[in-house]
Motif scaffolding. Structure first.
Motif, mmCIF file in Angstrom:
data_model
loop_
_atom_site.group_PDB
_atom_site.id
_atom_site.type_symbol
_atom_site.label_atom_id
_atom_site.label_comp_id
_atom_site.label_asym_id
_atom_site.label_seq_id
_atom_site.Cartn_x
_atom_site.Cartn_y
_atom_site.Cartn_z
ATOM 1 N N LYS A 177 -140.343 -10.419 -34.510
ATOM 2 C CA LYS A 177 -140.207 -9.876 -33.149
ATOM 3 C C LYS A 177 -139.705 -8.445 -33.168
ATOM 4 C CE LYS A 177 -139.810 -13.605 -29.872
ATOM 5 N NZ LYS A 177 -138.918 -14.568 -29.230
ATOM 6 N N PHE A 178 -138.756 -8.163 -34.084
ATOM 7 C CA PHE A 178 -138.162 -6.837 -34.106
ATOM 8 C C PHE A 178 -139.214 -5.778 -34.452
ATOM 9 C CE2 PHE A 178 -135.603 -3.458 -36.103
ATOM 10 C CZ PHE A 178 -134.824 -3.161 -35.003
ATOM 11 N N THR A 179 -140.090 -6.100 -35.410
ATOM 12 C CA THR A 179 -141.151 -5.169 -35.771
ATOM 13 C C THR A 179 -142.076 -4.922 -34.577
ATOM 14 O OG1 THR A 179 -141.061 -6.063 -37.999
ATOM 15 C CG2 THR A 179 -142.968 -4.720 -37.450
ATOM 16 N N ARG A 180 -142.413 -6.003 -33.876
ATOM 17 C CA ARG A 180 -143.258 -5.838 -32.686
ATOM 18 C C ARG A 180 -142.561 -4.985 -31.646
ATOM 19 N NH1 ARG A 180 -145.007 -11.025 -33.383
ATOM 20 N NH2 ARG A 180 -143.634 -11.917 -31.817
ATOM 21 N N LEU A 181 -141.225 -5.151 -31.537
ATOM 22 C CA LEU A 181 -140.461 -4.347 -30.577
ATOM 23 C C LEU A 181 -140.570 -2.862 -30.922
ATOM 24 C CD1 LEU A 181 -138.289 -4.352 -28.222
ATOM 25 C CD2 LEU A 181 -136.616 -4.176 -30.061
ATOM 26 N N ILE A 182 -140.382 -2.529 -32.221
ATOM 27 C CA ILE A 182 -140.482 -1.125 -32.638
ATOM 28 C C ILE A 182 -141.876 -0.588 -32.324
ATOM 29 C CG2 ILE A 182 -140.390 0.473 -34.592
ATOM 30 C CD1 ILE A 182 -138.388 -1.280 -35.913
ATOM 31 N N GLN A 183 -142.880 -1.402 -32.643
ATOM 32 C CA GLN A 183 -144.268 -0.975 -32.430
ATOM 33 C C GLN A 183 -144.541 -0.711 -30.951
ATOM 34 O OE1 GLN A 183 -146.540 -1.104 -35.505
ATOM 35 N NE2 GLN A 183 -147.078 0.528 -34.116
ATOM 36 N N MET A 184 -144.080 -1.621 -30.102
ATOM 37 C CA MET A 184 -144.310 -1.472 -28.663
ATOM 38 C C MET A 184 -143.541 -0.275 -28.130
ATOM 39 S SD MET A 184 -143.981 -4.499 -25.893
ATOM 40 C CE MET A 184 -143.070 -3.757 -24.569
ATOM 41 N N ASN A 185 -142.319 -0.114 -28.678
ATOM 42 C CA ASN A 185 -141.474 0.994 -28.269
ATOM 43 C C ASN A 185 -142.154 2.334 -28.549
ATOM 44 O OD1 ASN A 185 -138.965 2.350 -27.641
ATOM 45 N ND2 ASN A 185 -138.869 2.727 -29.832
#
Lengths: 292, 313
Positions: A108-116
């Motif tokens: 989830k954290f990686t997806r958060l960075i990507q979306m960010n």
């Protein structure tokens, strides 16, 4: 067989094909519209600015009289800004891309960075100016300096560099990476000696495109308080500064139309600088991409 | 014989031992450093949100939030009784964005259809890079173009047009956004499988019918997402509206009048000498916050549309 009424079809065919070719013409006109505007824009700016484009224009500072006005302070300001923004944004952008592509677990954290990053790319540049004003100029007390401007600009262009670098890293073939591991190389050795060299052309292209965005950007620097009437060249990263787009804006917003011609001359210089940067990007891409 | 043979395995083992400490350190340190660079992108977002939030809260200590939202007047520079109603800035921003989209959507979409469905590979190879040049021109140049070319041209067509107006920057922002809409929409249309086009052509459709009735519906999510991103760009655009749009916050939807956008107000204050700590100083953060929320919503909508409604083939 009466499934198809050939007469009826034939009757409608002429109008259908006519419509097709008419609308095709419209589509073509729409495509050419952009090119025509580009041609008019460049023609207008060159004819307006050519009268002020002489040696003095590059060696003079800002002046109250159009015939003495020059762009020296702004050119050096832009170069100083790049000198601060380029290393910072390359380290942050390429580092982030390597992390996301080669180290990050799919969580989830990686997806958060990507979306960010996707969202940061859509934030209006002037909002980055407000961030720079509060954090760099006031909180970290850098003042209205080249350093504050350069750091603000690097935050603005990091998302562009991340996206371009990620694409370049993703395109490196998995085979040569496996081969490197097979020879006993560690992960970082593989990245440094195999993945990065293969991805460098794509990364450099992305970096130069991002930097040319920064060279043309005006709004965030106005917000953090870059000066508009400067008669000196920055001496160090703590100096006040102006950049080419701000100088052009200053000339454009003056009521005397003579200054509009000076602004056009400034735009010619700015566009030539951007053209040079983009040509270098293309050259580098062509030169390096032959190796793989 | 066995003794003289060099053991490759032993060589590797020795070599590993020699470098193990240094190597292990690098292998551990590098991911941490890279992770920090990735964290900074998150910190940037947090920084933006908190900066805007804190300064906006200070602003709302002095100006009632209800007045900010409901009042219809924006006169921050009045010495006595300044008015801080965001409505005129929002109407100015939306008016210019609307004009921009009226220019950019039809032309951008038509160009996308031409490039994706009609143009030969050679034409595409020439036209696409030129459109990219159009997208790479700095906004300050477009602003200059709007003020010195488009506005005088429009004044000849519309006699009563004021020197600063919403129409001219609106049109020019539209032109600036055309390449973005054309390129994103073309990507969406190119992703539609060839078999669907061939099928429709085999049934006797003209190319126009294939484009409008088969390709366009199949690529609709990507196309709409490109429109929404375009609106977001138009709302956040600063220099074109500052130069050609004027600085008169009018609550009007008349495109021939001067207006002020949210971005242009922030520039106006930044150029002036509003002292640090004054209400006007904090007002740019409240306006910036409004702008940020607008564009964030647009970007999230675009992402949602292109993910949720994507047709998979």
């Amino acid at each position: 067989m009466g499934f198809i009424n050939h007469e009826k079809v034939a009757g409608k065919m002429a109008s259908r094909t006519a419509k097709n070719s008419f609308v095709k013409g419209l589509f073509l006109a729409a495509t050419l519209f952009g090119l025509v505007v580009l041609a008019i824009l460049i023609y207008r700016i060159i004819t307006q600015g050519i009268g002020y484009l002489d040696g003095d224009f590059f060696t003079n500072f800002a002046s109250r009289r159009p015939e003495n006005a020059g762009i020296k302070a702004a050119i050096f300001g832009s170069i100083w800004l790049m000198a601060v923004a380029a290393p910072v944004s390359i380290i942050l952008g390429v580092g982030c891309a390597i992390y996301l592509e080669l180290y990050a677990k799919k969580n989830k954290f990686t997806r958060l960075i990507q979306m960010n990053i996707a969202n940061l790319a859509g934030v209006p540049s002037i909002v980055f100016g407000l961030l720079g004003l509060t954090v760099f100029v006031r909180m970290l007390e850098m003042g209205r300096s080249v350093l504050a401007g350069g750091l603000t600009m690097s935050l603005l262009i990091v998302p562009i560099i991340v996206v371009a670098s990620q694409e370049a890293l993703r395109a490196v073939s998995k085979d040569i990476q496996e081969a490197s591991y097979g020879l006993g190389a560690t992960k970082w050795q593989t990245i440094r000696r195999v993945v990065l060299p293969a991805a460098v052309p794509g990364i450099i292209t992305g970096v130069i495109l991002a930097l040319s965005r920064a060279v043309g950007e005006t709004a965030p620097l106005i917000v953090i308080g870059a000066l508009s009437f400067v008669a000196f060249v920055p001496e160090n990263i703590w100096s006040g500064f102006t950049v080419m787009p701000i100088q052009i804006f200053n000339w454009t917003s003056r009521p005397q139309t003579d200054f509009h011609d000076v602004a056009a001359a400034g735009i010619v210089v700015l566009l030539i600088m951007l053209l040079l940067m983009n040509s270098i990007a293309v050259l580098i891409r062509n030169k390096f991409s032959k190796r793989y | 014989m066995q003794k003289d043979k060099v053991s490759i395995a032993k060589l590797i083992e020795d070599n590993k031992k020699k470098n193990r400490y240094k190597q292990g350190l690098i292998e551990k340190a590098v991911p941490i450093f890279l992770f920090i660079t990735a964290l900074i992108s998150i910190l940037t977002t947090i920084g933006i949100v908190f900066t805007l939030l804190f300064e906006t809260v200070t602003f709302f200590d002095r100006v009632k939030i209800l007045d900010f939202i409901t009042s219809k007047e924006w006169f921050p520079f009045f010495e006595q009784d300044p008015k801080f109603g965001i409505a005129p800035l929002i109407s100015g921003t939306l008016l210019i964005a609307l004009i921009a989209m009226l220019v950019a959507i039809p032309i951008g979409l038509a160009a996308a259809i031409y490039l994706s469905e009609y143009a030969s590979d050679n034409v595409r190879r020439v036209v696409k890079p030129i459109l990219e040049v159009l997208a790479g021109i700095p906004t300050i140049v477009y602003g200059f173009f709007a003020l010195t070319f488009v506005t005088p041209l429009l004044q000849k067509i519309i006699p009563g047009l004021s020197f600063f107006n919403a129409l001219s920057p609106g049109i020019v922002i539209g032109i600036m956004i055309i390449p973005m809409i054309a390129s994103l929409s073309e990507d969406a249309m190119s992703a539609v499988p060839r078999a669907m086009r061939e099928g429709a052509l085999a049934l006797g459709s003209t190319k126009l019918e294939v484009s409008l009735k088969v390709v366009l519906p199949a690529a609709l999510s990507g196309i709409i997402a490109s429109f929404v991103l375009g609106i977001s760009r138009a709302i956040g655009e600063t220099m074109i509206v500052t130069i050609a749009g004027g600085s008169s916050p009018n609550l009007t939807f008349n495109p021939t009048e001067a207006v002020q956008t949210m971005t242009a107000y922030i520039v106006q204050v930044s150029l002036g000498d509003a002292s640090f700590g004054s209400t006007i100083y904090y007002s740019i953060y409240a306006v910036g916050m409004t702008l940020f929320v607008f564009t964030l919503i647009m970007n999230l909508i675009a992402q949602f549309i292109s993910k949720r409604f994507r047709e998979e083939y």
